[in-house]
Design a protein around this motif. Structure first.
Motif, PDB file in Angstrom:
ATOM      1  N   MET A 108      17.849   8.884   6.540  1.00 18.35           N
ATOM      2  CA  MET A 108      18.388  10.036   6.262  1.00 18.35           C
ATOM      3  C   MET A 108      17.982  11.118   7.500  1.00 18.35           C
ATOM      4  O   MET A 108      18.040  12.131   7.370  1.00 18.35           O
ATOM      5  N   GLY A 141       3.631   9.913  -0.210  1.00 19.45           N
ATOM      6  CA  GLY A 141       4.014  11.202  -0.905  1.00 19.45           C
ATOM      7  C   GLY A 141       4.092  10.704  -2.269  1.00 19.45           C
ATOM      8  O   GLY A 141       3.547   9.437  -2.776  1.00 19.45           O
ATOM      9  N   LEU A 142       5.237  11.082  -3.193  1.00 21.39           N
ATOM     10  CA  LEU A 142       5.230  10.588  -4.503  1.00 21.39           C
ATOM     11  C   LEU A 142       5.833   9.338  -4.314  1.00 21.39           C
ATOM     12  O   LEU A 142       5.670   8.493  -5.466  1.00 21.39           O
ATOM     13  N   GLY A 143       6.406   9.006  -3.135  1.00 25.19           N
ATOM     14  CA  GLY A 143       6.809   7.375  -3.082  1.00 25.19           C
ATOM     15  C   GLY A 143       5.701   6.433  -3.335  1.00 25.19           C
ATOM     16  O   GLY A 143       5.822   5.402  -3.839  1.00 25.19           O
ATOM     17  N   ASN A 144       4.415   6.667  -2.999  1.00 22.84           N
ATOM     18  CA  ASN A 144       3.275   6.042  -2.977  1.00 22.84           C
ATOM     19  C   ASN A 144       2.751   6.283  -4.300  1.00 22.84           C
ATOM     20  O   ASN A 144       1.983   5.162  -4.877  1.00 22.84           O
ATOM     21  N   SER A 196      10.660   7.235   4.416  1.00 21.93           N
ATOM     22  CA  SER A 196      11.318   8.225   4.697  1.00 21.93           C
ATOM     23  C   SER A 196      12.516   8.069   5.597  1.00 21.93           C
ATOM     24  O   SER A 196      12.638   8.668   6.586  1.00 21.93           O
ATOM     25  N   SER A 216       8.754  17.816   5.412  1.00 21.84           N
ATOM     26  CA  SER A 216       9.676  16.526   6.338  1.00 21.84           C
ATOM     27  C   SER A 216      11.108  16.714   5.658  1.00 21.84           C
ATOM     28  O   SER A 216      11.793  15.974   6.385  1.00 21.84           O
ATOM     29  N   MET A 217      11.465  17.033   4.482  1.00 19.55           N
ATOM     30  CA  MET A 217      12.561  16.790   4.167  1.00 19.55           C
ATOM     31  C   MET A 217      13.555  18.285   4.297  1.00 19.55           C
ATOM     32  O   MET A 217      14.379  18.309   4.787  1.00 19.55           O
ATOM     33  N   ILE A 231      17.693  14.472  -1.960  1.00 15.85           N
ATOM     34  CA  ILE A 231      16.399  13.926  -2.348  1.00 15.85           C
ATOM     35  C   ILE A 231      15.389  15.108  -2.705  1.00 15.85           C
ATOM     36  O   ILE A 231      14.464  14.985  -3.520  1.00 15.85           O
ATOM     37  N   ALA A 258      15.297  12.097   8.591  1.00 15.78           N
ATOM     38  CA  ALA A 258      13.625  12.934   8.638  1.00 15.78           C
ATOM     39  C   ALA A 258      12.915  12.474   9.689  1.00 15.78           C
ATOM     40  O   ALA A 258      12.293  13.224  10.538  1.00 15.78           O
ATOM     41  N   PHE A 317      12.607   4.735   0.914  1.00 19.60           N
ATOM     42  CA  PHE A 317      11.905   6.002   0.456  1.00 19.60           C
ATOM     43  C   PHE A 317      10.675   6.258   0.877  1.00 19.60           C
ATOM     44  O   PHE A 317      10.548   7.500   1.409  1.00 19.60           O
ATOM     45  N   SER A 318       9.761   5.487   0.766  1.00 19.88           N
ATOM     46  CA  SER A 318       8.483   5.487   1.240  1.00 19.88           C
ATOM     47  C   SER A 318       8.343   5.744   2.524  1.00 19.88           C
ATOM     48  O   SER A 318       7.447   6.506   3.103  1.00 19.88           O
ATOM     49  N   SER A 378       4.609  12.691   5.850  1.00 22.14           N
ATOM     50  CA  SER A 378       6.003  12.476   5.490  1.00 22.14           C
ATOM     51  C   SER A 378       6.205  11.308   4.614  1.00 22.14           C
ATOM     52  O   SER A 378       6.639  11.240   3.631  1.00 22.14           O
ATOM     53  N   VAL A 379       5.618  10.078   5.060  1.00 17.27           N
ATOM     54  CA  VAL A 379       5.580   8.728   4.407  1.00 17.27           C
ATOM     55  C   VAL A 379       4.869   8.675   3.239  1.00 17.27           C
ATOM     56  O   VAL A 379       5.342   8.230   2.313  1.00 17.27           O
ATOM     57  N   TYR A 408      13.037  15.729  -5.973  1.00  5.80           N
ATOM     58  CA  TYR A 408      11.518  15.639  -5.616  1.00  5.80           C
ATOM     59  C   TYR A 408      11.012  16.312  -6.080  1.00  5.80           C
ATOM     60  O   TYR A 408       9.834  16.646  -6.453  1.00  5.80           O
ATOM     61  N   SER A 457       5.179  15.707   2.164  1.00  3.33           N
ATOM     62  CA  SER A 457       6.532  15.044   2.200  1.00  3.33           C
ATOM     63  C   SER A 457       7.624  16.118   2.306  1.00  3.33           C
ATOM     64  O   SER A 457       8.535  16.012   3.056  1.00  3.33           O
TER      65      SER A 457
HETATM   66  N1  PFF Z   1       8.468   9.234   2.010  1.00  6.89           N
HETATM   67  C1  PFF Z   1       8.252  10.030   0.963  1.00  6.89           C
HETATM   68  C2  PFF Z   1       7.445   9.756  -0.161  1.00  6.89           C
HETATM   69  O1  PFF Z   1       7.040   8.518  -0.170  1.00  6.89           O
HETATM   70  O2  PFF Z   1       7.238  10.205  -1.087  1.00  6.89           O
HETATM   71  C3  PFF Z   1       9.589  10.536   0.593  1.00  6.89           C
HETATM   72  C4  PFF Z   1      10.667  11.138   1.408  1.00  6.89           C
HETATM   73  C5  PFF Z   1       9.985  12.164   2.498  1.00  6.89           C
HETATM   74  C6  PFF Z   1      11.928  10.764   1.632  1.00  6.89           C
HETATM   75  C7  PFF Z   1      10.921  12.473   3.484  1.00  6.89           C
HETATM   76  C8  PFF Z   1      12.627  11.348   2.419  1.00  6.89           C
HETATM   77  C9  PFF Z   1      12.333  12.228   3.434  1.00  6.89           C
HETATM   78  F1  PFF Z   1      13.315  12.760   4.358  1.00  6.89           F
END
Ligand code: PFF
Length: 446
Positions: free
Chosen positions: A230, A23-26, A227, A321-322, A99, A232, A224-225, A20-21, A103, A318
């Motif tokens: 919100m 993801g595209l965030g990284n 998660s 997990s949304m 998101i 999740a 964001f990174s 989950s953590v 996403y 990720s």
């Molecule tokens: N953490 C994910 C990422 O870094 O891409 C983004 C994300 C996952 C945001 C799950 C929100 C969430 F509920």
């Protein structure tokens, strides 16, 4: 929902929460923010935010989930007699929906680029061609929409399988693959001339570059990174086994998140510097800048295929997990079956994603507060919903939930370190609300 459903193993838990953590965030957001917000200056603020703010928030979300074994909305309802608190859970569910919509558009780009890398390759294209191809692609509207829809269907396919056979299983397979690919790309980047320049860019701190914008960007990115803010992690917390140590799990995940973001930075920037490209292009960094790098580098097409496959894996682990918190909400609160909930929610998200994709078409009228829907959702969730959600989660866990519930969850009934609990509680009750409060007020008044 069966209250006894949990992740099957310790590795499964780490893979799912890590999935989950990470993801595209990284791989997409972190590198472009480092590139456009002052390199290592951003990194320092980001690390501080992660450790002092994000880690305690993640612990709070996981404990709310594990104690109540509920979706984000139900978790608040069960822990307070005041109905208004469950609105925080609802805000989270709406945020995660928004998101997921934008996403999946970015994840769709990755699918399209993966296809391009396989069938056409990047070699032989000039920088103008690559950039205009990307713009043309976005401007069709239907191509990114279709790719986003494919991505949503794939995500739905995983979530319909449930926790152990769907979410946990896919993460247990894909997360090790992600790790191998990113380490491989890192090792490859090591051989490029621009590696030392990338080292300086990422690791040599220039404190003069730390301004209010850097701090804000780092905050948004930390949420964001990881998660956060919100629900999740409340949703996943509901599946964490009783014997798992929440602090240990959270620290492992925070470290993994940071390491993968750095590895992604080290995999991307050496190529950017080697070919004399500016690292400040923003959100399109990995979609406009990198294909150019691939077009010039030896074995660039092959590296391109691997890279976009990596982006896809990161995204789908990720996105499940949304979808899960929303599905969990519909199942528990509206008594729907998992399959029905998944189909219903995915359809709504598909519609929202198509709107996001079409809002990026030149001269589109899909504008909200002066921004296209895609940018609006990306900005508004990072600047408002996530920090406000996180602030309220922190106040709730620190000041509303009974102290012994929190104590039992953090120390596993007193079996783990008490001193850690003490620091956690101090950060939760005083430090984080103060910092987040200032952050939110400043954003609102700007
Ligand atoms: N953490 C994910 C990422 O870094 O891409 C983004 C994300 C996952 C945001 C799950 C929100 C969430 F509920």
């Amino acid at each position: 929902m069966d209250k006894k459903i949990t992740f099957g193993s310790h590795f499964g838990t780490i893979a799912a929460v890590g999935g989950s953590v990470i993801g595209l965030g990284n791989i997409w957001r972190f590198p472009y923010l480092v590139g456009s917000s002052g390199g290592s200056a951003f990194l320092i603020v980001y690390i501080l935010c992660s450790l002092l703010i994000a880690v305690p928030i993640m612990m709070s979300e996981l404990l709310l989930g594990r104690h109540t074994r509920s979706n984000p909305f139900g978790a608040f309802r069960k822990l307070s007699e005041y109905k208004i608190w469950s609105m925080v859970g609802l805000l989270g569910i709406i945020t995660v929906f928004c998101i997921f919509a934008f996403y999946s558009v970015v994840a769709g780009w990755a699918i399209s680029f993966f296809k391009t890398a396989i069938f056409e390759g990047f070699t032989g294209h000039s920088s103008q061609e690559i950039s205009s191809n990307f713009k043309q692609y976005i401007n069709t509207g239907w191509q990114p929409s279709l790719a986003a829809l494919i991505f949503i269907v794939l995500t739905a396919g995983v979530v319909i399988g449930g926790i152990k056979k769907g979410i946990e299983r896919i993460n247990k397979i894909l997360m090790p693959v992600l790790l191998v690919i990113i380490v491989g790309l890192f090792i490859y980047s090591f051989s490029l001339d621009g590696f030392s320049q990338a080292m300086n860019f990422l690791l040599q701190p220039d404190f003069s570059k730390i301004g209010i914008n850097t701090i804000f960007a780092a905050f948004g990115q930390a949420f964001f990174s990881m998660s956060l803010g919100m629900g999740a992690m409340i949703a996943y917390g509901a599946y964490v086994r009783p014997e798992t140590s929440i602090p240990r799990l959270t620290l492992t995940i925070a470290l993994a998140d940071l390491t993968i973001a750095l590895l992604a930075g080290f995999a991307i920037f050496p190529g950017v510097f080697t070919y004399g490209i500016e690292p400040t292009s923003g959100p399109t960094l990995i979609f406009e800048t990198l294909p150019l790098v691939f077009s010039m580098m030896p074995a660039g097409n092959f590296i391109g295929i691997i890279f976009f496959f990596l982006v896809f894996i990161a995204a789908i682990t990720s996105s499940v997990s949304m979808l899960e918190p929303i599905v969990q909400f519909v199942m528990q609160e509206l008594n729907a079956t998992r399959a029905k909930a998944v189909v219903f929610i995915s359809t709504l998200i598909g519609i929202a994603a198509v709107l996001c994709a079409y809002s990026q078409v030149e001269n589109s009228s899909l504008i909200v507060f002066g921004e296209n829907i895609f940018d609006f959702l990306n900005d508004a969730t990072a600047k408002f919903s996530m920090p406000i959600g996180a602030f309220l989660i922190v106040i709730f866990t620190g000041w509303v939930v009974q102290k012994d519930i929190v104590y039992k969850q953090i120390t596993n009934d007193g079996r783990h370190s008490n001193s850690l609990y003490f620091y956690y509680r101090m950060l939760l009750r005083y430090f984080i609300p103060a910092v987040l409060g200032v952050f939110i007020l400043t954003t609102l008044f700007n």
